[in-house]
Design a protein around this motif. Structure first.
Motif, PDB file in Angstrom:
ATOM      1  N   SER A   1       0.833  -1.201   0.000  1.00  0.00           N
ATOM      2  CA  SER A   1       0.000   0.000   0.000  1.00  0.00           C
ATOM      3  C   SER A   1       0.868   1.251   0.000  1.00  0.00           C
ATOM      4  CB  SER A   1      -0.905   0.017   1.231  1.00  0.00           C
ATOM      5  OG  SER A   1      -0.141   0.307   2.395  1.00  0.00           O
ATOM      6  N   SER A   2       0.309   2.350  -0.473  1.00  0.00           N
ATOM      7  CA  SER A   2       1.060   3.607  -0.494  1.00  0.00           C
ATOM      8  C   SER A   2       1.468   4.027   0.913  1.00  0.00           C
ATOM      9  CB  SER A   2       0.227   4.710  -1.158  1.00  0.00           C
ATOM     10  OG  SER A   2       0.109   4.459  -2.544  1.00  0.00           O
ATOM     11  N   ALA A   3       0.648   3.703   1.901  1.00  0.00           N
ATOM     12  CA  ALA A   3       0.996   4.035   3.286  1.00  0.00           C
ATOM     13  C   ALA A   3       2.265   3.300   3.709  1.00  0.00           C
ATOM     14  CB  ALA A   3      -0.161   3.673   4.213  1.00  0.00           C
ATOM     15  N   SER A   4       2.393   2.036   3.304  1.00  0.00           N
ATOM     16  CA  SER A   4       3.613   1.286   3.625  1.00  0.00           C
ATOM     17  C   SER A   4       4.809   1.849   2.875  1.00  0.00           C
ATOM     18  CB  SER A   4       3.437  -0.195   3.268  1.00  0.00           C
ATOM     19  OG  SER A   4       2.544  -0.827   4.151  1.00  0.00           O
ATOM     20  N   VAL A   5       4.606   2.187   1.615  1.00  0.00           N
ATOM     21  CA  VAL A   5       5.703   2.706   0.798  1.00  0.00           C
ATOM     22  C   VAL A   5       6.296   3.973   1.409  1.00  0.00           C
ATOM     23  CG1 VAL A   5       6.259   3.725  -1.453  1.00  0.00           C
ATOM     24  CG2 VAL A   5       4.869   1.652  -1.333  1.00  0.00           C
ATOM     25  N   ARG A   6       5.452   4.776   2.047  1.00  0.00           N
ATOM     26  CA  ARG A   6       5.930   6.036   2.637  1.00  0.00           C
ATOM     27  C   ARG A   6       6.762   5.830   3.899  1.00  0.00           C
ATOM     28  NH1 ARG A   6       0.715   7.866   0.846  1.00  0.00           N
ATOM     29  NH2 ARG A   6      -0.213   7.401   2.883  1.00  0.00           N
ATOM     30  N   ARG A   7       6.724   4.653   4.465  1.00  0.00           N
ATOM     31  CA  ARG A   7       7.496   4.382   5.677  1.00  0.00           C
ATOM     32  C   ARG A   7       8.962   4.145   5.327  1.00  0.00           C
ATOM     33  NH1 ARG A   7       4.523   0.515   9.800  1.00  0.00           N
ATOM     34  NH2 ARG A   7       5.278   2.107  11.234  1.00  0.00           N
ATOM     35  N   THR A   8       9.840   4.301   6.303  1.00  0.00           N
ATOM     36  CA  THR A   8      11.258   4.064   6.054  1.00  0.00           C
ATOM     37  C   THR A   8      11.494   2.565   5.886  1.00  0.00           C
ATOM     38  OG1 THR A   8      11.876   3.759   8.375  1.00  0.00           O
ATOM     39  CG2 THR A   8      11.850   6.035   7.533  1.00  0.00           C
ATOM     40  N   PRO A   9      12.542   2.177   5.168  1.00  0.00           N
ATOM     41  CA  PRO A   9      12.849   0.752   5.044  1.00  0.00           C
ATOM     42  C   PRO A   9      12.973   0.071   6.400  1.00  0.00           C
ATOM     43  CG  PRO A   9      14.146   2.002   3.471  1.00  0.00           C
ATOM     44  CD  PRO A   9      13.464   3.006   4.362  1.00  0.00           C
ATOM     45  N   GLN A  10      13.542   0.766   7.369  1.00  0.00           N
ATOM     46  CA  GLN A  10      13.714   0.193   8.705  1.00  0.00           C
ATOM     47  C   GLN A  10      12.364  -0.048   9.375  1.00  0.00           C
ATOM     48  OE1 GLN A  10      15.321   2.947   7.559  1.00  0.00           O
ATOM     49  NE2 GLN A  10      17.285   1.922   7.140  1.00  0.00           N
ATOM     50  N   GLN A  11      11.447   0.900   9.218  1.00  0.00           N
ATOM     51  CA  GLN A  11      10.117   0.725   9.799  1.00  0.00           C
ATOM     52  C   GLN A  11       9.385  -0.438   9.151  1.00  0.00           C
ATOM     53  OE1 GLN A  11       8.656   4.713   9.021  1.00  0.00           O
ATOM     54  NE2 GLN A  11       8.698   5.245  11.202  1.00  0.00           N
ATOM     55  N   LYS A  12       9.503  -0.551   7.845  1.00  0.00           N
ATOM     56  CA  LYS A  12       8.838  -1.651   7.146  1.00  0.00           C
ATOM     57  C   LYS A  12       9.391  -2.997   7.597  1.00  0.00           C
ATOM     58  CE  LYS A  12       9.119  -0.689   2.699  1.00  0.00           C
ATOM     59  NZ  LYS A  12       8.731  -0.985   1.303  1.00  0.00           N
ATOM     60  N   CYS A  13      10.692  -3.050   7.821  1.00  0.00           N
ATOM     61  CA  CYS A  13      11.315  -4.296   8.273  1.00  0.00           C
ATOM     62  C   CYS A  13      10.813  -4.716   9.644  1.00  0.00           C
ATOM     63  CB  CYS A  13      12.838  -4.132   8.323  1.00  0.00           C
ATOM     64  SG  CYS A  13      13.701  -4.848   6.913  1.00  0.00           S
ATOM     65  N   SER A  14      10.788  -3.790  10.561  1.00  0.00           N
ATOM     66  CA  SER A  14      10.470  -4.132  11.952  1.00  0.00           C
ATOM     67  C   SER A  14       8.974  -4.255  12.211  1.00  0.00           C
ATOM     68  CB  SER A  14      11.070  -3.096  12.905  1.00  0.00           C
ATOM     69  OG  SER A  14      10.563  -1.800  12.613  1.00  0.00           O
ATOM     70  N   ASP A  15       8.167  -3.408  11.532  1.00  0.00           N
ATOM     71  CA  ASP A  15       6.733  -3.383  11.808  1.00  0.00           C
ATOM     72  C   ASP A  15       5.888  -4.104  10.775  1.00  0.00           C
ATOM     73  OD1 ASP A  15       7.470  -1.803  13.951  1.00  0.00           O
ATOM     74  OD2 ASP A  15       7.027   0.079  12.916  1.00  0.00           O
ATOM     75  N   GLY A  16       6.492  -4.426   9.626  1.00  0.00           N
ATOM     76  CA  GLY A  16       5.743  -5.089   8.580  1.00  0.00           C
ATOM     77  C   GLY A  16       5.070  -4.110   7.640  1.00  0.00           C
ATOM     78  N   VAL A  17       4.381  -4.656   6.651  1.00  0.00           N
ATOM     79  CA  VAL A  17       3.765  -3.831   5.614  1.00  0.00           C
ATOM     80  C   VAL A  17       2.296  -4.202   5.436  1.00  0.00           C
ATOM     81  CG1 VAL A  17       5.953  -3.588   4.385  1.00  0.00           C
ATOM     82  CG2 VAL A  17       4.376  -5.425   3.739  1.00  0.00           C
ATOM     83  N   ILE A  18       1.588  -3.306   4.754  1.00  0.00           N
ATOM     84  CA  ILE A  18       0.192  -3.535   4.406  1.00  0.00           C
ATOM     85  C   ILE A  18       0.158  -4.000   2.956  1.00  0.00           C
ATOM     86  CG2 ILE A  18      -2.057  -2.451   4.074  1.00  0.00           C
ATOM     87  CD1 ILE A  18      -1.090  -0.403   6.268  1.00  0.00           C
ATOM     88  N   GLY A  19      -0.322  -5.207   2.744  1.00  0.00           N
ATOM     89  CA  GLY A  19      -0.392  -5.757   1.407  1.00  0.00           C
ATOM     90  C   GLY A  19      -1.824  -6.027   0.999  1.00  0.00           C
ATOM     91  N   SER A  20      -2.002  -6.561  -0.201  1.00  0.00           N
ATOM     92  CA  SER A  20      -3.329  -6.956  -0.679  1.00  0.00           C
ATOM     93  C   SER A  20      -3.467  -8.467  -0.681  1.00  0.00           C
ATOM     94  CB  SER A  20      -3.566  -6.410  -2.097  1.00  0.00           C
ATOM     95  OG  SER A  20      -2.651  -7.002  -3.010  1.00  0.00           O
ATOM     96  N   GLY A  21      -2.511  -9.164  -0.065  1.00  0.00           N
ATOM     97  CA  GLY A  21      -2.449 -10.611  -0.128  1.00  0.00           C
ATOM     98  C   GLY A  21      -3.525 -11.342   0.649  1.00  0.00           C
ATOM     99  N   PRO A  22      -3.544 -12.669   0.545  1.00  0.00           N
ATOM    100  CA  PRO A  22      -4.585 -13.475   1.189  1.00  0.00           C
ATOM    101  C   PRO A  22      -4.453 -13.582   2.703  1.00  0.00           C
ATOM    102  CG  PRO A  22      -3.007 -14.882   0.050  1.00  0.00           C
ATOM    103  CD  PRO A  22      -2.670 -13.480  -0.328  1.00  0.00           C
TER     104      PRO A  22
END
Length: 539
Positions: A187-208
């Motif tokens: 999601s665009s909200a995840s993309v706006r986060r820093t790489p470090q934040q995405k690594c530690s907190d995870g991302v918002i996807g469209s997956g199952p």
């Protein structure tokens, strides 16, 4: 199963669509899909508990390169396309169709409508653009995704559901790259986060599945995404996944993982080694195996190190390694000794087994010619210095250490002292980037030979510090060539240059082997020998 950085895979559009990856897919025990007992009618509900050997320290699919963590994070994101593991053909997923320019520089994707991320936001062409624009800025852990987009000129929103990606050079294999977890859409909200934040907190996807909890080095917990209705065209079930919950537990000891599967504490385990095969065969467990395409397990040699700048020393290392002994003693049944830098399942693989034969006498002769003479304790010496190397490795597969201990013994037998240095999983990529290492143990899975360019081209990351020369010419030419026969010849030339110059020391092919309880059905490998759990059910 160390995965080192990959890159773009240029190829003529027609070839990309028809890409074939021959695979080995077998099962031992009761049933070929983990469905030896219980109901044969799929049913929803339940929790699948999967024991893996390590944690990459990151739960962002775009930044994860270790198979043990890809198993879980792959379930969070969808990709523009998917790749059929049986034929290698690229098929629709988030993109319902696409066009590729005649020069293989331009890719236009038409997105499915009605797709949403788990935060409720919609999939649009702008979201895809946001993802592709952000990938090059991911940093050290994002080298797989960054490599796939190397040379991108622009990503343009044509209309709300149409996006066009343009490259500076022909890059037809980008289509296959869009099927990978590394270019899974967030999601665009995840993309706006820093790489470090995405690594530690995870991302918002469209997956199952949706990430519910991540405890580093302990577990990853996922929950079924309610309302999911845009799965890959390869999946048999439409709509939501069967399983309510997925729990991936980190259990480093292979024997403990096997015991947990036998006792019913877990439903599946990764990296089943040779030592545990006999105990798991039959009964309530199925062993699933699939050969991985890409760069084989081996030693990535730092060609800029003073000792390793000498081709004779590097070649001696290749001849000193008894690949068959290592394959037979350490790796799962069916594992093949390396016969090239590429696995035999990779398109355009060339058989170079004669260049990789075990020949200790030849290794000693090469070291003699390089001026390294026998010294005390059998270790060779030159100008008062011992012939010594340190091999860096990470504990993301149970076979890594025993394989390296055998290599250590084999190299010592010809006069090379080897120290094994264990790193944390998160330390490998920065270490390779820094160049502060002698050799690193690893492999890279990908169903296209352009993986050689990403690994060995001096124009890209060049982690192995390969000198500029004929190899660059071959790698660049195969990346842009539109003729299948010519490209095959160029890929063959590249393999020969890598092996005969010993820029890399191939050892064994990677064969993924999982242990799965027979009550688990339709736990399937994808084209890269990772897993897809949307269709999986328990009964």
């Amino acid at each position: 199963m160390t995965a080192l950085p990959a890159s773009t895979s240029p190829r003529w559009a027609a070839l990309a669509a028809l890409l074939t990856t021959s695979v080995l897919l077998t099962a031992c025990g009761s049933g070929t899909d983990g469905s030896g007992t219980g109901s044969t009618t799929p049913k929803s509900g339940g929790t699948l508990t999967f024991a893996v050997g390590s944690d990459a320290g990151c739960v962002d699919p775009q930044q994860v390169a270790s198979n043990e963590t890809i198993y879980s994070v792959r379930q969070i994101v969808d990709s523009l396309t998917d790749q059929d593991p049986k034929t290698g053909k690229i098929v629709p997923w988030l993109a319902k169709s696409w066009e590729i320019g005649s020069d293989a520089r331009t890719f236009t994707f038409h997105l499915r409508s009605g797709v949403t991320f788990s935060d409720g936001s919609k999939l649009t062409a702008q979201v895809v653009k946001d993802n592709f624009d952000a990938v090059p800025k991911l940093g050290a852990l994002g080298t797989l995704a960054e490599g796939y987009l190397s040379g991108v000129k622009s990503t343009v929103v044509v209309d709300p559901l149409t996006v066009r990606v343009t490259f500076a050079e022909p890059n037809a294999q980008f289509l296959q790259a869009t099927s990978t977890h590394s270019l899974g859409i967030e999601s665009s909200a995840s993309v706006r986060r820093t790489p470090q934040q995405k690594c530690s907190d995870g991302v918002i996807g469209s997956g199952p599945f949706v990430l519910k909890q991540y405890v580093q080095n302990q577990s990853v917990t996922l929950a079924r995404r309610a309302g999911y209705d845009w799965g890959s065209s390869l999946w048999s079930k439409k709509g939501e996944a069967y399983l309510d919950k997925l729990v991936f537990k980190v259990v480093p000891e292979a024997g403990v993982r096997a015991g947990s599967l036998q006792s019913g504490q877990v439903d599946a385990v990764s990296s089943v080694g040779k030592a545990n095969e006999a105990a798991l065969k039959g009964g309530q467990v199925t062993l699933l195996r699939r050969a991985n395409p890409g760069v084989v397990f081996g030693l990535g040699l730092n060609n800029s190190r003073p000792v390793l700048e000498d081709a004779k020393v590097r070649q001696a290392i290749l001849f000193a390694i008894d690949r068959q002994q290592i394959a037979d003693a350490v790796f799962p049944t069916g594992t093949q000794a390396a016969s090239s830098v590429l696995a035999h399942t990779t398109p355009d693989y060339t058989d170079l087994a004669s260049d990789l034969s075990f020949d200790a006498a030849k290794a000693k002769s090469l070291l003699d010619a390089a001026g390294w003479k026998a010294g005390s304790g059998g270790i060779r010496v030159k100008d008062g210095k011992k012939l010594a190397l340190t091999i860096d490795w990470i504990p993301n597969a149970g076979t890594n250490q025993p394989a390296l201990e055998l290599i250590q013994q084999q190299l010592k037998a010809v006069g090379v002292a080897v120290t094994l240095k264990q790193l944390q999983v998160t330390q490998l990529a920065p270490t390779l980037q820094s160049g502060d290492y002698d050799a690193a143990w690893g492999n890279i899975t990908r169903g296209d030979p352009d993986i050689l360019r990403s690994s060995f081209s001096t124009k890209l990351a060049n982690f192995y510090r390969v000198p500029a020369g004929d190899l660059d010419t071959a790698l660049s030419a195969q990346a842009a060539n539109t003729d299948p026969a010519k490209r095959k010849q160029l890929v063959g030339d590249a393999q020969q240059l890598i092996v005969r110059n010993a820029y890399y020391a191939p050892v064994v092919e990677l064969q993924t082997q999982l242990g799965v309880a027979t009550k688990v059905h339709d736990l399937d490998f994808d084209a890269s020998s990772r897993i897809q759990l949307h269709d999986t059910w328990i009964g």
